[in-house]
Design an enzyme around this catalytic site. Structure first.
Site, PDB file in Angstrom:
ATOM      1  N   LYS A   1      -0.065  -2.707   8.052  1.00  0.00           N
ATOM      2  CA  LYS A   1      -0.014  -2.692   6.586  1.00  0.00           C
ATOM      3  C   LYS A   1       1.149  -3.540   6.089  1.00  0.00           C
ATOM      4  CE  LYS A   1       2.001   0.567   4.286  1.00  0.00           C
ATOM      5  NZ  LYS A   1       2.429   1.788   3.588  1.00  0.00           N
TER       6      LYS A   1
ATOM      7  N   ARG B   1       2.957  -8.496   3.235  1.00  0.00           N
ATOM      8  CA  ARG B   1       3.853  -9.656   3.158  1.00  0.00           C
ATOM      9  C   ARG B   1       3.057 -10.952   3.236  1.00  0.00           C
ATOM     10  NH1 ARG B   1       6.525  -5.436   4.802  1.00  0.00           N
ATOM     11  NH2 ARG B   1       8.809  -5.252   4.688  1.00  0.00           N
TER      12      ARG B   1
ATOM     13  N   ARG C   1       7.562   7.356  -7.479  1.00  0.00           N
ATOM     14  CA  ARG C   1       8.432   6.683  -6.507  1.00  0.00           C
ATOM     15  C   ARG C   1       9.322   5.650  -7.217  1.00  0.00           C
ATOM     16  NH1 ARG C   1       5.134   5.111  -1.175  1.00  0.00           N
ATOM     17  NH2 ARG C   1       7.289   4.765  -0.464  1.00  0.00           N
TER      18      ARG C   1
ATOM     19  N   GLN D   1      12.190  -2.315   1.017  1.00  0.00           N
ATOM     20  CA  GLN D   1      11.229  -3.128   0.267  1.00  0.00           C
ATOM     21  C   GLN D   1      11.873  -3.831  -0.920  1.00  0.00           C
ATOM     22  OE1 GLN D   1       7.859  -0.674  -0.737  1.00  0.00           O
ATOM     23  NE2 GLN D   1       7.200  -0.472   1.383  1.00  0.00           N
TER      24      GLN D   1
ATOM     25  N   ASP E   1       9.438   5.759   9.332  1.00  0.00           N
ATOM     26  CA  ASP E   1       8.017   6.037   9.104  1.00  0.00           C
ATOM     27  C   ASP E   1       7.403   6.828  10.259  1.00  0.00           C
ATOM     28  OD1 ASP E   1       7.721   5.070   6.570  1.00  0.00           O
ATOM     29  OD2 ASP E   1       6.805   3.169   7.150  1.00  0.00           O
TER      30      ASP E   1
ATOM     31  N   ARG F   1       8.879  13.759   2.798  1.00  0.00           N
ATOM     32  CA  ARG F   1       8.343  13.974   4.133  1.00  0.00           C
ATOM     33  C   ARG F   1       9.159  14.967   4.956  1.00  0.00           C
ATOM     34  NH1 ARG F   1       6.433   7.713   5.372  1.00  0.00           N
ATOM     35  NH2 ARG F   1       4.469   7.876   4.201  1.00  0.00           N
TER      36      ARG F   1
ATOM     37  N   LYS G   1      -5.574   5.267   2.873  1.00  0.00           N
ATOM     38  CA  LYS G   1      -4.467   4.402   2.460  1.00  0.00           C
ATOM     39  C   LYS G   1      -4.162   3.346   3.510  1.00  0.00           C
ATOM     40  CE  LYS G   1       0.404   4.757   1.031  1.00  0.00           C
ATOM     41  NZ  LYS G   1       0.293   4.115  -0.293  1.00  0.00           N
TER      42      LYS G   1
END
Length: 424
Positions: free
Chosen positions: A10, A15, A110, A158, A298, A329, A396
Site C-alpha cells: 500500500k 507513493r 486523524r 507521512q 504497523d 491501536r 482497505k
C-alpha cells in the site's frame, strides 16, 4: 513449505501514484495494490484531472508536471491516510485552482495539522472547514516557490514524505529540518522512490534537501506488502513445522516492516532472507521479549496478537503513534486480548502482554481497523470461534484476506474452518 503471493505494498503504491502523476511522461506501475485505499487514491487523481488507466497487473498514469488538469475539484479521500495527506500536497505544489478535500468520519478524526501548517509556511492558501488540522479542507493552489521549514514528524512520517515528494515540484527546491521522526524506514522508501523517478534528494542527519528537478516517468514494479506479510509470518512462527515463504521480499526490499521477521527470530522462529524471498518456520517455541517497535509500528498489533503464546511477558515499547492510526491501536489490542482472557497492561507508548491460553471464543472489536482484523486472525489459529464485528474492513488493504488466510491455514482451523469469519 507454503509460498504465498502477497498483494502489492500500500505504501509503495500510494507513493508511486503521486510520483507518476507529477512526472513528465507516462508511467506504468506493475503489480500495484488494488484495494479501497489505492482505488481511492486513483479516483482522487482522476477527480483532479489526471489520466489513470487501470489494467489487471498494471496501472498507467499520464503525468502532468504543471499540475491537475482541473482548475476546481472536490476530492473524497475515503479512509486513506496517504490519499488524505498526499493529494492536497500534490494539488498545492503543482496546481493552479481551487481544490476541496474531504474524507470518511474515521479519517476526519486523524490529524494532519503539522503538514498543513508546513504548507502554509511555504505560502499555500489552505483553509480547514470545521476542525483545525483535520479534514475537510480547501487548497487555493498557485504553485510553491520553496524554501526552508522545520517539521515535527513524531506523529506520522507521512507528513515528511508528503513534503519531500513536493520538493522537486517547487520553483527553488526545499530544505526540511525534522525535530522528531517516527517510522523512519518509511522515509527511506520515499527517498528511494523519488530517486527512481529522477529526483535529486539527500539528507545529513535530520535535514533533508530536495532540488527543483521535477520527475521523469518510469516503469515501476511494486513489491509485496511487508506489513500484510507479517500476519502470515506470525502464523508460521506460532506453529511448529509450519513454513511460509513470501517471494518478492528479499534483502533489497524497501519496506522497513520486513524487520518484523527479526522480532520473530528473537522469539525463536527460524528466519531466512535471500535476495528474492523471505521464509519463516515455526520451531514450537516462542520466547518472551521486550522490543522497541517505533520504526515498525504497523506490525505492533501482529505481535500483540501473537504475544499470549510466548513463554513469558511480551513488552512492546515506543509506539505512541499507534494511538492516532485508524483507531487507537494500543487500546484496541488491549481490549481484544482481555476479551480473550489475557492479562494486559498499557501506558502512553507501550503495551505488556502476559502469556496465557485464550479463555474461548470472543467477538473482536475491530474499530473499523483492517490491521486489528488481520492481526487477530493469528490468535484465531489457537482460539476456535473468534469472530469480528466488522470483518469487511480488510478491504482497505487486502480484500481477499479472509479467503487467503483461511485457505493457507485450513489444517490449523480444522473443524472450525467453516466458522472462520470471511468478508461478507
Amino acid at each position: 513449505m507454503t509460498v504465498i503471493d502477497i498483494p502489492g505494498s500500500k505504501s509503495v503504491t500510494a507513493r508511486a501514484l503521486f510520483l507518476a502523476a507529477a512526472a513528465r511522461g507516462t508511467s506504468t506501475l506493475l503489480r500495484p495494490l488494488r484495494s479501497d485505499d489505492t482505488e481511492g487514491f486513483a479516483e482522487g487523481l482522476k477527480a483532479l484531472g489526471y489520466e489513470v488507466r487501470q489494467e489487471p497487473g498494471a496501472w498507467h498514469i499520464q503525468g502532468r508536471p504543471d499540475g491537475p488538469k482541473a482548475d476546481a475539484a472536490d476530492v473524497y479521500c475515503r479512509d486513506g491516510a496517504t490519499t488524505a495527506r498526499f493529494l492536497p500536497t500534490l494539488a498545492a505544489a503543482a496546481g493552479h485552482g481551487t481544490y476541496t478535500f474531504d474524507a470518511s468520519p474515521q479519517m476526519r478524526r486523524r490529524p494532519l495539522g503539522p503538514l498543513t501548517t508546513a504548507l502554509r509556511t511555504l505560502g499555500v492558501d489552505l483553509r480547514h472547514h470545521e476542525r483545525e488540522g483535520h479534514h475537510p479542507l480547501t487548497v487555493h493552489a498557485a504553485g510553491i516557490k520553496g524554501g526552508a521549514l522545520t517539521l515535527d514528524a513524531g506523529e506520522s512520517s507521512q507528513y515528511l514524505t508528503a513534503l519531500l515528494m513536493l520538493g522537486p515540484l517547487t520553483a527553488e527546491g526545499l530544505t526540511i529540518t525534522v525535530t522528531d521522526l517516527v517510522s523512519e524506514p518509511y522515509v527511506e522508501i520515499t527517498l528511494a522512490m523519488m530517486r527512481a523517478f529522477g529526483a535529486d534528494v539527500g539528507h545529513q542527519g535530520r535535514t533533508y534537501t530536495v532540488a527543483p528537478t521535477g520527475y521523469t516517468a518510469t516503469t515501476y514494479a511494486i513489491e509485496p506488502d511487508a506489513s500484510t506479510s507479517s500476519y502470515f509470518f506470525a502464523a508460521a512462527a506460532l506453529q511448529a513445522g509450519t513454513t511460509v515463504t513470501v517471494p518478492g521480499l528479499g534483502t533489497g526490499a524497501l519496506q522497513g516492516d520486513l524487520g518484523f521477521v527479526d522480532v520473530l527470530r528473537r522469539m525463536g522462529a527460524d528466519v531466512e532472507i535471500t535476495d528474492t524471498a523471505t521464509t519463516v518456520r515455526g520451531t514450537g517455541t516462542l520466547h518472551c521479549l521486550t522490543v522497541n517497535m517505533r520504526d515498525i509500528s504497523d506490525t505492533m498489533p501482529t505481535l500483540a496478537a501473537l504475544a499470549p503464546f510466548a513463554d513469558g511477558p511480551v513488552r512492546i515499547e515506543d509506539v505512541a503513534n499507534t494511538r492516532v492510526k485508524e483507531c487507537d491501536r494500543l487500546d484496541a489490542c488491549a481490549e481484544n486480548l482481555r476479551r480473550l482472557g489475557i492479562t494486559v497492561t498499557t501506558g502512553p507508548d507501550w503495551i505488556e502482554i502476559q502469556p496465557g491460553t485464550p479463555a474461548g471464543p470472543a467477538e473482536i472489536a475491530t474499530h473499523g481497523d483492517h490491521r486489528i482484523v488481520m492481526s487477530f486472525a493469528v490468535a484465531a489459529l489457537r482460539t476456535p470461534g473468534i469472530t469480528y464485528d466488522d470483518p469487511g474492513c480488510v478491504r482497505k488493504t487486502f480484500p481477499d484476506f479472509h479467503d487467503v488466510f483461511g485457505d493457507v491455514f485450513r489444517d490449523s482451523f480444522g473443524d472450525d474452518f467453516g466458522a472462520f469469519t470471511r468478508t461478507p
